[in-house]
Scaffold this active site. Structure first.
Site, PDB file in Angstrom:
ATOM      1  N   HIS A 218       0.811  -1.209   0.000  1.00 27.59           N
ATOM      2  CA  HIS A 218       0.000   0.000   0.000  1.00 27.59           C
ATOM      3  C   HIS A 218       0.848   1.264   0.000  1.00 27.59           C
ATOM      4  CE1 HIS A 218      -3.883   1.726  -0.488  1.00 27.59           C
ATOM      5  NE2 HIS A 218      -3.419   2.744   0.189  1.00 27.59           N
ATOM      6  N   TYR A 222       1.401   5.112  -2.659  1.00 29.67           N
ATOM      7  CA  TYR A 222       1.714   6.528  -2.381  1.00 29.67           C
ATOM      8  C   TYR A 222       3.055   6.924  -3.001  1.00 29.67           C
ATOM      9  CZ  TYR A 222      -2.479   6.121   0.193  1.00 29.67           C
ATOM     10  OH  TYR A 222      -3.795   5.882   0.477  1.00 29.67           O
ATOM     11  N   HIS A 372     -11.352   0.745  -9.099  1.00 21.19           N
ATOM     12  CA  HIS A 372     -10.753   1.723  -8.175  1.00 21.19           C
ATOM     13  C   HIS A 372      -9.339   2.105  -8.609  1.00 21.19           C
ATOM     14  CE1 HIS A 372      -8.847   3.376  -4.588  1.00 21.19           C
ATOM     15  NE2 HIS A 372      -8.078   2.309  -4.470  1.00 21.19           N
ATOM     16  N   PHE A 373      -8.509   1.099  -8.847  1.00 19.97           N
ATOM     17  CA  PHE A 373      -7.100   1.511  -9.005  1.00 19.97           C
ATOM     18  C   PHE A 373      -6.777   2.088 -10.382  1.00 19.97           C
ATOM     19  CE2 PHE A 373      -6.217  -3.239  -9.336  1.00 19.97           C
ATOM     20  CZ  PHE A 373      -5.695  -3.258 -10.620  1.00 19.97           C
ATOM     21  N   HIS A 374      -7.668   1.854 -11.358  1.00 21.24           N
ATOM     22  CA  HIS A 374      -7.413   2.567 -12.615  1.00 21.24           C
ATOM     23  C   HIS A 374      -7.773   4.049 -12.467  1.00 21.24           C
ATOM     24  CE1 HIS A 374      -6.776  -1.404 -14.362  1.00 21.24           C
ATOM     25  NE2 HIS A 374      -6.106  -0.744 -15.300  1.00 21.24           N
ATOM     26  N   ARG A 435     -12.303 -10.193 -10.423  1.00 18.41           N
ATOM     27  CA  ARG A 435     -11.120  -9.614 -11.057  1.00 18.41           C
ATOM     28  C   ARG A 435     -10.185 -10.766 -11.453  1.00 18.41           C
ATOM     29  NH1 ARG A 435      -7.062  -7.188  -6.328  1.00 18.41           N
ATOM     30  NH2 ARG A 435      -5.817  -6.718  -8.168  1.00 18.41           N
ATOM     31  N   ARG A 436      -9.137 -10.445 -12.200  1.00 13.60           N
ATOM     32  CA  ARG A 436      -8.085 -11.403 -12.541  1.00 13.60           C
ATOM     33  C   ARG A 436      -8.631 -12.733 -13.058  1.00 13.60           C
ATOM     34  NH1 ARG A 436      -3.785 -10.488  -7.537  1.00 13.60           N
ATOM     35  NH2 ARG A 436      -2.700  -8.812  -8.591  1.00 13.60           N
TER      36      ARG A 436
HETATM   37 FE1  HAS Z   1      -6.339   2.067  -3.083  1.00 15.95          FE
HETATM   38  C1  HAS Z   1      -6.638  -1.358  -3.284  1.00 15.95           C
HETATM   39  C2  HAS Z   1      -8.039   2.081  -0.114  1.00 15.95           C
HETATM   40  C3  HAS Z   1      -5.768   5.469  -2.756  1.00 15.95           C
HETATM   41  C4  HAS Z   1      -4.109   1.958  -5.698  1.00 15.95           C
HETATM   42  N1  HAS Z   1      -5.566   0.599  -4.278  1.00 15.95           N
HETATM   43  C5  HAS Z   1      -5.850  -0.749  -4.221  1.00 15.95           C
HETATM   44  C6  HAS Z   1      -5.148  -1.436  -5.269  1.00 15.95           C
HETATM   45  C7  HAS Z   1      -4.397  -0.496  -5.926  1.00 15.95           C
HETATM   46  C8  HAS Z   1      -4.667   0.774  -5.300  1.00 15.95           C
HETATM   47  C9  HAS Z   1      -3.443  -0.751  -7.081  1.00 15.95           C
HETATM   48  O1  HAS Z   1      -8.818   0.063   2.022  1.00 15.95           O
HETATM   49  C10 HAS Z   1      -5.286  -2.914  -5.608  1.00 15.95           C
HETATM   50  C11 HAS Z   1      -4.189  -3.761  -5.041  1.00 15.95           C
HETATM   51  C12 HAS Z   1      -4.363  -5.195  -5.491  1.00 15.95           C
HETATM   52  O2  HAS Z   1      -3.878  -5.524  -6.573  1.00 15.95           O
HETATM   53  O3  HAS Z   1      -5.029  -5.940  -4.768  1.00 15.95           O
HETATM   54  N2  HAS Z   1      -6.865   3.506  -1.735  1.00 15.95           N
HETATM   55  C13 HAS Z   1      -7.586   3.314  -0.608  1.00 15.95           C
HETATM   56  C14 HAS Z   1      -7.813   4.587   0.062  1.00 15.95           C
HETATM   57  C15 HAS Z   1      -7.169   5.535  -0.692  1.00 15.95           C
HETATM   58  C16 HAS Z   1      -6.558   4.848  -1.803  1.00 15.95           C
HETATM   59  C17 HAS Z   1      -8.583   4.825   1.310  1.00 15.95           C
HETATM   60  N3  HAS Z   1      -5.179   3.454  -4.049  1.00 15.95           N
HETATM   61  C18 HAS Z   1      -5.078   4.786  -3.748  1.00 15.95           C
HETATM   62  C19 HAS Z   1      -4.131   5.415  -4.610  1.00 15.95           C
HETATM   63  C20 HAS Z   1      -3.645   4.417  -5.447  1.00 15.95           C
HETATM   64  C21 HAS Z   1      -4.329   3.191  -5.076  1.00 15.95           C
HETATM   65  C22 HAS Z   1      -3.755   6.876  -4.565  1.00 15.95           C
HETATM   66  C23 HAS Z   1      -2.645   4.478  -6.542  1.00 15.95           C
HETATM   67  C24 HAS Z   1      -1.942   5.522  -6.867  1.00 15.95           C
HETATM   68  N4  HAS Z   1      -7.194   0.645  -1.940  1.00 15.95           N
HETATM   69  C25 HAS Z   1      -7.772   0.859  -0.726  1.00 15.95           C
HETATM   70  C26 HAS Z   1      -8.126  -0.447  -0.132  1.00 15.95           C
HETATM   71  C27 HAS Z   1      -7.717  -1.434  -1.030  1.00 15.95           C
HETATM   72  C28 HAS Z   1      -7.143  -0.711  -2.149  1.00 15.95           C
HETATM   73  C29 HAS Z   1      -8.756  -0.707   1.160  1.00 15.95           C
HETATM   74  C30 HAS Z   1      -7.825  -2.953  -0.847  1.00 15.95           C
HETATM   75  C31 HAS Z   1      -9.141  -3.476  -1.282  1.00 15.95           C
HETATM   76  C32 HAS Z   1      -9.191  -4.975  -1.327  1.00 15.95           C
HETATM   77  O4  HAS Z   1     -10.171  -5.518  -0.819  1.00 15.95           O
HETATM   78  O5  HAS Z   1      -8.295  -5.643  -1.877  1.00 15.95           O
HETATM   79  C33 HAS Z   1      -7.075   7.017  -0.351  1.00 15.95           C
HETATM   80  O6  HAS Z   1      -5.727   7.424  -0.318  1.00 15.95           O
HETATM   81  C34 HAS Z   1      -7.857   7.857  -1.297  1.00 15.95           C
HETATM   82  C35 HAS Z   1      -7.923   9.308  -0.841  1.00 15.95           C
HETATM   83  C36 HAS Z   1      -8.282  10.194  -1.980  1.00 15.95           C
HETATM   84  C37 HAS Z   1      -9.170  11.181  -1.931  1.00 15.95           C
HETATM   85  C38 HAS Z   1      -9.461  11.953  -3.183  1.00 15.95           C
HETATM   86  C39 HAS Z   1      -8.964  13.384  -3.150  1.00 15.95           C
HETATM   87  C40 HAS Z   1      -9.252  14.044  -4.438  1.00 15.95           C
HETATM   88  C41 HAS Z   1      -8.418  14.895  -5.100  1.00 15.95           C
HETATM   89  C42 HAS Z   1      -8.862  15.473  -6.403  1.00 15.95           C
HETATM   90  C43 HAS Z   1      -9.457  16.877  -6.232  1.00 15.95           C
HETATM   91  C44 HAS Z   1      -9.823  17.452  -7.555  1.00 15.95           C
HETATM   92  C45 HAS Z   1      -9.707  18.745  -7.912  1.00 15.95           C
HETATM   93  C46 HAS Z   1     -10.064  19.161  -9.308  1.00 15.95           C
HETATM   94  C47 HAS Z   1      -9.202  19.799  -7.007  1.00 15.95           C
HETATM   95  C48 HAS Z   1      -9.891  11.524  -0.701  1.00 15.95           C
HETATM   96  C49 HAS Z   1      -7.096  15.295  -4.577  1.00 15.95           C
HETATM   97  C50 HAS Z   1     -11.359  19.878  -9.374  1.00 15.95           C
HETATM   98  C51 HAS Z   1     -11.473  20.511 -10.716  1.00 15.95           C
HETATM   99  C52 HAS Z   1     -12.474  20.361 -11.582  1.00 15.95           C
HETATM  100  C53 HAS Z   1     -12.399  21.058 -12.897  1.00 15.95           C
HETATM  101  C54 HAS Z   1     -13.672  19.480 -11.275  1.00 15.95           C
END
Ligand code: HAS
Length: 572
Positions: A218, A222, A372-374, A435-436
């Protein structure tokens, strides 16, 4: 600023090699949606097996591209902000280790001897070269951190009262996270997997291997994300025509990642029976903690964009959205960043669903996960990497971007593709699509008794989105390599669109020193991981048997599969 020829070449290779490999990675992405939609109802295509392709897709796109880029970008950031070049010998040794490691792992995957996916969970067993190659890639990527730390300490001595540039702080935080988390996977690879794959040890503790993998896994996400965050905080506001709303918000977010990135890996193991409930609850709680720096980032960037829009003449509450340079070819990086951010809103929301141990039961190991991860790694991360690779190359080489109109449209095309693709996968995941899995062989094959018609629309959406992404990815490769083959027409300089801060807060020592954060990181890690590792060692369940490197069949052919844990040890 001008770069020495050696550093310039190094950066070009570190950007160019993974982008060339990306053609293989993207091709296998397309093949995935084709197999899964049941268009292809076979276990292989063009002599490459489904799982071989999926392994190549994951390893190239998520590990090789991201690691090479982080190192190249790190060199560029440290050089640009500290006005000194890194030690070239160390940098080239690191490059060669990463390259040789990649070649070893690529050979194992392409020859079909390591179809173990990017998570390489035992009992799937790869060729020893796959593990050795991965270890070399990782250790090679550690080396620059030690040299950057030396550069940073010297700079600190010379500038004791100046705030550490936010980009430098982010880069160091990122590589510290990387170093700490990869210690666990290095142990898993060198002490557990490699001797087992060589046939030197009779069996392997699967739970321990998984726990060590996710200690790394995990935090890895990051390590992918932080280079993109460095770009969003430091360059996006300037590109939008404004200023960074708060420099301090960026510092807090980056330091929070130091605390929360690593001790959350058990959220990938909510369904692992060996790990007890209390540990899962605690890490679920910490997972909500790791979302806080992303929320801080979302609000800070939104405020910065609003400021830029108003400066560009916007009126009304949301008028600023209309005054941003979405299609400005001279600021094409803006398009790559804003599309990544829009995608990440959905990536973040789906991550919050995953983080809840209860909701996780519904989506674990379903198509929801790649959905999610894409929207994370293939969203903000991928777009920031490819956009910045093009930017750094064209500036440092003094070459104009090839097909600039296309370059600015690619991220929008990619965003549309990802949103369609991920909608299909998320919807499919919620109705049980795994998946997979090569769905074309069974569930998406109307002639098979397991045919599941509910998954036809979901996989068709996946296919449509996947084709659009493939086209966008290929167009990017044409633009990037087209730029490489152009003649130099501009001054060749490393340059970044550096943003000023709107609120440039005073230097607060707590937010300008790594020591307190590293100490807190160590404490949280011990609390979160000692009990999890203890569970994995004392309550591992059946172990996986011994394999010879050249055969997928356990060495003891008399082993009873259901009891192989004990019997494999006895037959030793
Ligand atoms: Fe995740 C599984 C929870 C973030 C990647 N994640 C994965 C896997 C990958 C991955 C590859 O709790 C699969 C692994 C595998 O092969 O089994 N993930 C989270 C949580 C976050 C999170 C809580 N993940 C990421 C990021 C990744 C990533 C970043 C890659 C870079 N994830 C999980 C969990 C699993 C998981 C479980 C396991 C599930 C399972 O059962 O296997 C947090 O960090 C997310 C926080 C993000 C936010 C969004 C903030 C939004 C922003 C955009 C603002 C937009 C603006 C533009 C300002 C709160 C910053 C506005 C402008 C306009 C014009 C509209």
């Amino acid at each position: 600023m001008k770069l020495s020829t050696s550093l310039k070449r190094l950066i070009y290779w570190e950007l160019g090699i993974p982008l060339a490999l990306l053609s293989i990675g993207i091709y296998h992405g397309l093949m995935q949606v084709i197999y899964r939609a049941g268009v292809l109802r076979d276990s292989s295509f063009a002599k490459l097996d489904y799982y071989q392709g999926l392994t190549l897709h994951g390893v190239i796109n998520a590990v090789v591209l991201t690691t090479f880029f982080a190192v190249a970008f790190g060199h560029a950031i440290m050089t640009f902000y500290l006005k000194k070049e890194p030690n070239k010998k160390v940098a080239w040794i690191s490059f060669w280790m990463m390259t040789i490691g990649t070649v070893m792992a690529a050979w194992a995957m392409l020859s079909g001897k390591a179809s173990v996916l990017y998570t390489f969970y035992p009992p799937l067993k790869g060729h020893p070269f796959f593990y050795l190659g991965s270890a070399l890639l990782i250790v090679g990527s550690w080396l620059p951190l030690f040299d950057w730390a030396r550069m940073y300490m010297r700079w600190k001595k010379e500038n004791p009262t100046t705030k550490t540039p936010l980009a430098v702080l982010g880069n160091l935080a990122n590589f510290i996270i990387w170093f700490v988390c990869t210690l666990a996977v290095a142990y898993e690879v060198l002490v557990l997997l490699l001797p087992w794959a060589m046939g030197w040890t009779p069996d392997i503790n699967v739970t321990l291997a998984r726990t060590l993998f996710w200690f790394f896994g995990h935090a890895l996400v990051y390590f992918w994300l932080l280079p993109a965050y460095i770009m969003f905080y430091n360059f996006l506001p300037k590109l939008a025509g404004g200023k960074l709303y708060s420099d301090m918000a960026g510092r807090i977010a980056l330091f929070l990642f130091l605390l929360f990135s690593v001790p959350v890996g058990v959220h990938h193991q909510f369904s692992d029976p060996s790990i007890t409930k209390g540990i899962k609850f605690f890490q679920s709680f910490l997972t909500f903690g790791v979302a806080i720096p992303s929320f801080i980032t979302a609000f800070t960037l939104a405020a910065s964009l609003e400021y830029a829009g108003r400066r560009n003449g916007a009126k009304g509450l949301f008028g600023f959205f209309k005054k941003l340079p979405y299609f400005d070819q001279s600021r094409y990086l803006f398009a790559y960043f804003i599309c990544g951010l829009i995608i990440f809103i959905f990536g973040g929301l789906t991550g919050m669903v995953n983080a809840s141990a209860e909701l996780n039961n519904t989506i674990h190991n379903t198509a929801w996960l790649p959905g999610h991860f894409h929207m994370t790694v293939a969203g903000p991360v991928f777009l920031a990497i490819v956009g910045m690779s093009l930017y750094i190359y064209s500036k440092a080489a003094g070459k104009r971007v090839f097909m600039p109109k296309v370059a600015v449209i690619i991220p929008y095309l990619w965003m549309i593709g990802i949103l369609i693709f991920s909608t299909g996968l998320s919807w499919g995941g919620l109705i049980g699509e795994p998946r997979r899995t090569n769905l074309g062989l069974t569930y998406l094959n109307p002639e098979h008794e397991l045919f599941t018609p509910e998954w036809v629309p979901t996989t068709m959406l996946g296919l449509a989105g996947g084709i659009i992404m493939f086209v966008a990815g290929m167009l990017f490769l044409v633009v990037f390599f087209g730029t490489v083959f152009r003649k130099k027409t501009e001054p060749a300089e490393l340059e970044f669109p550096v943003s000023e801060s709107l609120h440039n807060e005073k230097r607060v020592p707590l937010f300008d020193s790594f020591k307190p954060w590293l100490a807190a990181m160590a404490v949280i890690l011990v609390i979160a991981y000692v009990p999890a590792l203890k569970d994995a060692v004392t309550n591992p369940g059946p172990k996986a048997p011994r394999f010879a490197p050249e055969s997928p069949v356990p060495i003891s052919s008399t082993t009873n599969v259901t009891n192989y844990g004990t019997e494999a040890s006895e037959t030793k």
